[in-house]
Motif scaffolding. Structure first.
Motif, PDB file in Angstrom:
ATOM      1  N   SER A  52      39.910   6.881  76.478  1.00  0.00           N
ATOM      2  CA  SER A  52      40.528   6.111  74.413  1.00  0.00           C
ATOM      3  C   SER A  52      41.043   7.290  74.096  1.00  0.00           C
ATOM      4  CB  SER A  52      39.035   5.955  74.233  1.00  0.00           C
ATOM      5  OG  SER A  52      38.879   5.734  72.861  1.00  0.00           O
ATOM      6  N   TYR A  53      41.397   6.879  72.656  1.00  0.00           N
ATOM      7  CA  TYR A  53      42.376   7.435  71.839  1.00  0.00           C
ATOM      8  C   TYR A  53      41.389   8.545  70.870  1.00  0.00           C
ATOM      9  CZ  TYR A  53      46.881   5.712  72.533  1.00  0.00           C
ATOM     10  OH  TYR A  53      48.078   5.052  73.252  1.00  0.00           O
ATOM     11  N   GLY A  54      40.276   8.024  71.327  1.00  0.00           N
ATOM     12  CA  GLY A  54      39.153   8.713  70.371  1.00  0.00           C
ATOM     13  C   GLY A  54      38.257  10.090  71.465  1.00  0.00           C
ATOM     14  N   ASP A  55      39.362  10.052  72.666  1.00  0.00           N
ATOM     15  CA  ASP A  55      38.924  10.991  73.235  1.00  0.00           C
ATOM     16  C   ASP A  55      38.639  12.592  73.327  1.00  0.00           C
ATOM     17  OD1 ASP A  55      36.633   9.468  74.614  1.00  0.00           O
ATOM     18  OD2 ASP A  55      38.252   8.928  76.509  1.00  0.00           O
ATOM     19  N   CYS A  56      39.660  12.496  72.582  1.00  0.00           N
ATOM     20  CA  CYS A  56      40.968  13.968  72.462  1.00  0.00           C
ATOM     21  C   CYS A  56      40.756  14.968  71.129  1.00  0.00           C
ATOM     22  CB  CYS A  56      42.384  13.897  72.322  1.00  0.00           C
ATOM     23  SG  CYS A  56      42.884  14.013  74.425  1.00  0.00           S
ATOM     24  N   ARG A  57      40.578  16.219  70.505  1.00  0.00           N
ATOM     25  CA  ARG A  57      40.008  16.881  69.488  1.00  0.00           C
ATOM     26  C   ARG A  57      41.369  18.046  69.818  1.00  0.00           C
ATOM     27  NH1 ARG A  57      36.344  20.940  69.996  1.00  0.00           N
ATOM     28  NH2 ARG A  57      34.967  20.661  71.749  1.00  0.00           N
ATOM     29  N   LEU A  58      41.407  18.581  69.016  1.00  0.00           N
ATOM     30  CA  LEU A  58      42.061  19.356  68.428  1.00  0.00           C
ATOM     31  C   LEU A  58      41.494  20.915  68.851  1.00  0.00           C
ATOM     32  CD1 LEU A  58      45.690  17.978  66.692  1.00  0.00           C
ATOM     33  CD2 LEU A  58      45.348  19.079  69.060  1.00  0.00           C
ATOM     34  N   ILE A  59      42.227  21.954  68.727  1.00  0.00           N
ATOM     35  CA  ILE A  59      41.191  23.317  68.164  1.00  0.00           C
ATOM     36  C   ILE A  59      42.515  24.674  67.780  1.00  0.00           C
ATOM     37  CG2 ILE A  59      40.220  25.304  69.324  1.00  0.00           C
ATOM     38  CD1 ILE A  59      38.739  23.196  71.403  1.00  0.00           C
ATOM     39  N   ASP A  60      42.204  24.835  67.409  1.00  0.00           N
ATOM     40  CA  ASP A  60      43.642  25.956  66.640  1.00  0.00           C
ATOM     41  C   ASP A  60      43.462  27.347  67.507  1.00  0.00           C
ATOM     42  OD1 ASP A  60      44.642  24.988  64.457  1.00  0.00           O
ATOM     43  OD2 ASP A  60      42.797  25.503  63.010  1.00  0.00           O
ATOM     44  N   GLN A  61      44.006  28.198  67.318  1.00  0.00           N
ATOM     45  CA  GLN A  61      44.189  29.006  68.333  1.00  0.00           C
ATOM     46  C   GLN A  61      43.727  30.304  68.175  1.00  0.00           C
ATOM     47  OE1 GLN A  61      48.329  30.890  66.035  1.00  0.00           O
ATOM     48  NE2 GLN A  61      48.498  31.191  67.891  1.00  0.00           N
ATOM     49  N   ASP A  62      42.992  31.287  68.764  1.00  0.00           N
ATOM     50  CA  ASP A  62      42.049  32.322  68.873  1.00  0.00           C
ATOM     51  C   ASP A  62      43.305  33.431  69.173  1.00  0.00           C
ATOM     52  OD1 ASP A  62      42.272  32.441  72.060  1.00  0.00           O
ATOM     53  OD2 ASP A  62      39.906  32.041  72.333  1.00  0.00           O
ATOM     54  N   GLN A  63      43.038  34.651  69.125  1.00  0.00           N
ATOM     55  CA  GLN A  63      43.745  36.364  69.319  1.00  0.00           C
ATOM     56  C   GLN A  63      44.276  35.865  70.762  1.00  0.00           C
ATOM     57  OE1 GLN A  63      44.453  38.273  67.558  1.00  0.00           O
ATOM     58  NE2 GLN A  63      43.435  37.002  65.875  1.00  0.00           N
ATOM     59  N   GLN A  64      42.924  35.241  72.184  1.00  0.00           N
ATOM     60  CA  GLN A  64      43.609  34.928  73.471  1.00  0.00           C
ATOM     61  C   GLN A  64      44.616  34.264  73.958  1.00  0.00           C
ATOM     62  OE1 GLN A  64      43.275  36.371  76.246  1.00  0.00           O
ATOM     63  NE2 GLN A  64      44.477  35.520  77.731  1.00  0.00           N
ATOM     64  N   ASP A  65      44.706  32.732  72.674  1.00  0.00           N
ATOM     65  CA  ASP A  65      45.770  31.839  72.359  1.00  0.00           C
ATOM     66  C   ASP A  65      47.233  32.862  72.006  1.00  0.00           C
ATOM     67  OD1 ASP A  65      43.912  30.254  74.009  1.00  0.00           O
ATOM     68  OD2 ASP A  65      43.745  29.282  72.119  1.00  0.00           O
ATOM     69  N   LYS A  66      46.796  33.730  70.708  1.00  0.00           N
ATOM     70  CA  LYS A  66      47.845  33.926  71.089  1.00  0.00           C
ATOM     71  C   LYS A  66      48.447  35.489  71.234  1.00  0.00           C
ATOM     72  CE  LYS A  66      46.853  34.323  65.665  1.00  0.00           C
ATOM     73  NZ  LYS A  66      46.333  34.923  64.535  1.00  0.00           N
ATOM     74  N   ARG A  67      48.268  35.882  71.674  1.00  0.00           N
ATOM     75  CA  ARG A  67      49.034  36.425  73.237  1.00  0.00           C
ATOM     76  C   ARG A  67      49.398  35.344  73.788  1.00  0.00           C
ATOM     77  NH1 ARG A  67      44.074  39.272  71.695  1.00  0.00           N
ATOM     78  NH2 ARG A  67      43.007  39.352  73.704  1.00  0.00           N
ATOM     79  N   THR A  68      48.902  34.796  74.493  1.00  0.00           N
ATOM     80  CA  THR A  68      49.603  33.820  75.851  1.00  0.00           C
ATOM     81  C   THR A  68      50.941  33.130  75.098  1.00  0.00           C
ATOM     82  OG1 THR A  68      47.466  32.021  75.621  1.00  0.00           O
ATOM     83  CG2 THR A  68      47.878  34.080  77.011  1.00  0.00           C
ATOM     84  N   GLY A  69      51.058  32.686  74.190  1.00  0.00           N
ATOM     85  CA  GLY A  69      51.539  31.879  72.886  1.00  0.00           C
ATOM     86  C   GLY A  69      50.905  30.488  72.815  1.00  0.00           C
ATOM     87  N   VAL A  70      50.072  30.290  73.272  1.00  0.00           N
ATOM     88  CA  VAL A  70      48.679  28.734  73.024  1.00  0.00           C
ATOM     89  C   VAL A  70      49.229  28.764  71.118  1.00  0.00           C
ATOM     90  CG1 VAL A  70      47.505  27.192  73.149  1.00  0.00           C
ATOM     91  CG2 VAL A  70      48.307  28.428  75.246  1.00  0.00           C
TER      92      VAL A  70
END
Length: 118
Positions: A59-77
């Motif tokens: 279902s399209y309602g099954d997904c949600r977004l999460i902003d980047q954290d410090q680890q994500d910034k280091r890995t390019g997410v």
């Protein structure tokens, strides 16, 4: 009066600064919105469901977004989408979709899902 070599260097400096400002403006104006990140996540979500012949459980309602954290910034997410997978056997799993600043898929992973954080 400015000498010939100085004029060239000033011109090149101005050209470099102008190029950098144009690039920065382009990045700011054309960076993907949350809706575009979510659209990319939904496309990947249904692609993975389709590969497993489980489209009817998505279902399209099954997904949600999460902003980047410090680890994500280091890995390019830039953004991560978490999409719930309600499997036919009753188990719940989560499809994790990591995306770059241009809303391209960096990697996906499937994890056990619990409403209680376990």
């Amino acid at each position: 009066m400015i000498q010939g070599n100085t004029k060239i260097w000033l011109f090149l400096l101005g050209l470099a600064v102008g190029s950098a400002l144009s690039w920065a403006l382009f990045v700011v104006l054309y960076s993907p919105t949350d809706a575009q990140f979510l659209r990319t996540a939904h496309a990947q979500y249904f692609k993975e469901l389709s590969a497993a012949d489980l489209n009817q459980y998505g279902s399209y309602g099954d997904c949600r977004l999460i902003d980047q954290d410090q680890q994500d910034k280091r890995t390019g997410v830039k953004k991560t989408a978490i999409c719930a997978l309600n499997m036919p056997d009753g188990q719940r799993r989560a499809l994790v979709i990591a995306m770059t600043p241009t809303a391209n898929i960096l990697y996906t992973d499937t994890e056990a899902f619990s409403d209680h954080g376990g």
